[in-house]
Every structure is written in structure tokens, then in C-alpha cells.
Design an enzyme around this catalytic site. Sequence first.
Site: not given
Length: 216
Positions: A106, A131-133, A143
Site C-alpha cells: 500500500n 489503494v484506499d480512496y 490515499f
Amino acid sequence: MLKKRIIFTLLFKDGSFYLSRNFRLQKVGNLEWIKKNYDFSIITKSVDELIILNVSRNKNSIKSFCKTIEIFTKECFIPISAGGKIDNVDVAKKYIDSGVDKLIINTNLFNINLLSKISHIYGEQCLIGSVDYTRDNKIFKFFIGNGKIYNPIKVSELFKKILKLPIGELILNSIDKDGTGNGFDFKILEYIPKNFFKPLIFSGGAGNYLHLLEAL
């Protein structure tokens, strides 16, 4: 690899396991609590894979995390992926030697040098990008770093960039939906290019079997 999979995720931090809601953590118990309340000999008959993420900010947590992984690999007979704190090849090796099948990247997702070194040793299929969003209507913000590091990249460019990375799969995790149990955010799927060939793992918002069916 199964085309359609249901994946169970556990969050580990400093010897305990946590629940997450919009990336705010709440402790639920230690390994003994997990084993008492989750019979993985039964759960693993209903899911296809297990993900264990080390969300601790303590660099020294890697040793205890690896010991925990070893316990799970002895009791779970499904593929296990692990992530968190993978910032060099040595950490990646420790996770693999603990018995995991794949590594989740990540924070260092766009560290081409690191990804290339790990994929050269273990193969691209061993690496899962994450991937964080968040989303405000059609505006996506991406993010890394446990949702702390903002990457000002446009959604159309994100997938083009990820296609060039030496990874086998991609996790898309909605921070807005994380831990809410209110269902997935499917809007981002409209922006995935038709030539995007890497398998997707969709995360954030599952609350019942209907949500899983809708996603599948």
C-alpha cells in the site's frame, strides 16, 4: 486463481485484532479471542482467501505479526495474503517465510524499485497493490499509508499507472464505506479502462450476503 472470490480480512496491531470504520480502529481482542469467536476450520469452508494486515505504526511489530501469521497458516488451508510495513525485501521475505502466499503493498505501491526487486524474487503474481480512496460525487481522492498520505492523481490516470506496475492484483478500498456495512461503492468501477487486465479485489462496505452477490 478463482475468477470470483470472497475474501475475509483481519486487522492486526501490536498483538491484538481490530475492527475498522472509516479507518478508525477499535480493538476487539487478541489471538485467543479470535480463535474463540471465529472458528477458521469452518470459516475457511465459506471463503476463498484470507487477508491479514499489520496496521501498527510500530516497526517492531513485524516479529509478533509473523508469529501470528505462522499460527494462521497452520490452521487455515486457503491462500493467505499479508500486508503492512513492507518497505524492503527483507520484510517481504519474513512474511513469505511465515507462510503467506501473497504480499499486499500500500504505502510503497509506487516504489518501482522495491516492487521490481520483490517481483523478481517471488513473481508479479505474489504482489497485490492496494489503494484506499474517498469520493465526493465524481471527485475521487486516493490515499496510501493507512489512509494518511494523499496522492493527487486523477482517477483516469491511476489505472493507467497501475497497469505498468509489476503487481498481479489490485485492491480498491473505499474509506467512506469501510466498516459501515452499508454496501459497496460501485461508482469507481465506471472509470476502469476496458484494457485493465489485472484482477480486482473490491473492499469496503460489505454488510450482508446481498452486498456480496451484488458485487460479484
